[in-house]
Design a protein around this motif. Structure first.
Motif, mmCIF file in Angstrom:
data_model
loop_
_atom_site.group_PDB
_atom_site.id
_atom_site.type_symbol
_atom_site.label_atom_id
_atom_site.label_comp_id
_atom_site.label_asym_id
_atom_site.label_seq_id
_atom_site.Cartn_x
_atom_site.Cartn_y
_atom_site.Cartn_z
ATOM 1 N N ALA A 1 0.833 -1.203 0.000
ATOM 2 C CA ALA A 1 0.000 0.000 0.000
ATOM 3 C C ALA A 1 0.870 1.256 0.000
ATOM 4 O O ALA A 1 0.616 2.198 -0.765
ATOM 5 C CB ALA A 1 -0.934 -0.014 1.206
ATOM 6 N N GLN A 2 1.902 1.280 0.832
ATOM 7 C CA GLN A 2 2.789 2.454 0.866
ATOM 8 C C GLN A 2 3.532 2.610 -0.455
ATOM 9 O O GLN A 2 3.681 3.715 -0.975
ATOM 10 C CB GLN A 2 3.792 2.333 2.017
ATOM 11 N N TYR A 3 3.997 1.510 -1.015
ATOM 12 C CA TYR A 3 4.703 1.561 -2.300
ATOM 13 C C TYR A 3 3.783 2.115 -3.384
ATOM 14 O O TYR A 3 4.209 2.890 -4.244
ATOM 15 C CB TYR A 3 5.219 0.170 -2.680
ATOM 16 N N THR A 4 2.515 1.729 -3.341
ATOM 17 C CA THR A 4 1.530 2.239 -4.296
ATOM 18 C C THR A 4 1.474 3.759 -4.226
ATOM 19 O O THR A 4 1.491 4.441 -5.261
ATOM 20 C CB THR A 4 0.146 1.622 -3.999
ATOM 21 N N VAL B 1 -2.639 2.209 4.424
ATOM 22 C CA VAL B 1 -1.464 2.787 5.093
ATOM 23 C C VAL B 1 -1.855 3.402 6.428
ATOM 24 O O VAL B 1 -1.168 3.206 7.438
ATOM 25 C CB VAL B 1 -0.743 3.807 4.176
ATOM 26 N N ALA B 2 -2.963 4.124 6.469
ATOM 27 C CA ALA B 2 -3.415 4.733 7.728
ATOM 28 C C ALA B 2 -3.719 3.647 8.764
ATOM 29 O O ALA B 2 -3.345 3.778 9.941
ATOM 30 C CB ALA B 2 -4.644 5.602 7.475
ATOM 31 N N ASP B 3 -4.369 2.572 8.343
ATOM 32 C CA ASP B 3 -4.683 1.477 9.251
ATOM 33 C C ASP B 3 -3.410 0.799 9.761
ATOM 34 O O ASP B 3 -3.288 0.501 10.947
ATOM 35 C CB ASP B 3 -5.575 0.452 8.543
ATOM 36 N N ILE C 1 2.224 -1.194 12.365
ATOM 37 C CA ILE C 1 2.904 -2.011 11.362
ATOM 38 C C ILE C 1 3.657 -1.068 10.442
ATOM 39 O O ILE C 1 3.054 -0.187 9.815
ATOM 40 C CB ILE C 1 1.913 -2.857 10.541
ATOM 41 N N PRO C 2 4.973 -1.201 10.328
ATOM 42 C CA PRO C 2 5.743 -0.302 9.478
ATOM 43 C C PRO C 2 5.396 -0.480 7.998
ATOM 44 O O PRO C 2 4.954 -1.544 7.561
ATOM 45 C CB PRO C 2 7.200 -0.714 9.713
ATOM 46 N N THR C 3 5.612 0.587 7.252
ATOM 47 C CA THR C 3 5.467 0.546 5.800
ATOM 48 C C THR C 3 6.817 0.903 5.196
ATOM 49 O O THR C 3 7.746 1.251 5.900
ATOM 50 C CB THR C 3 4.366 1.512 5.328
#
Length: 124
Positions: A63-66, A113-115, A121-123
């Protein structure tokens, strides 16, 4: 397929920090590899934790990579989970896109990402 490697390996990134509290997962890092313009491979590693924990860690990183790539959505293609020398490893593939993709296993990257952050949980 083109194999452009975009790696995030413990260079001071939050994704490489051990978890607080000592009893939860130890987040050992994420590797990302862009397989095509809209296809990314995520490999996540945990020092402690369950198969579900490492799969969720990979999902958070995807999700963060997106978002990093300027897209808003991802679709889960597959995740394989295993372990090696006591380390849990998730090898996942996601498609990324600016619009909501077809399919049942889609992710709104900002929401995920917010969740993940709220749950510690790191991103990437």
């Amino acid at each position: 397929m083109r194999a452009l490697v975009v790696a995030a390996l413990c260079g001071g990134l939050s994704a490489c920090l051990p978890s607080a509290g000592g009893g939860g997962p130890d987040y050992l890092g994420i590797e990302t590899k862009l397989l095509d313009e809209d296809l990314v491979n995520i490999v996540a590693r945990l020092g402690r934790g369950t198969q579900a924990d490492v799969a969720e860690y990979a999902r958070c990183a995807a999700a963060q990579y997106t978002l990093i790539r300027g897209f808003g959505f991802a679709r889960h293609v597959r995740t394989s989970v295993g372990s090696e020398a006591g380390v849990r490893i998730a090898d996942a593939v996601y498609t990324i896109s600016p619009a909501l993709p077809r399919g049942e296993r889609t992710l709104d990257a900002e929401v995920i990402v917010a969740d993940c952050r709220a749950r510690g949980i790191p991103t990437v």
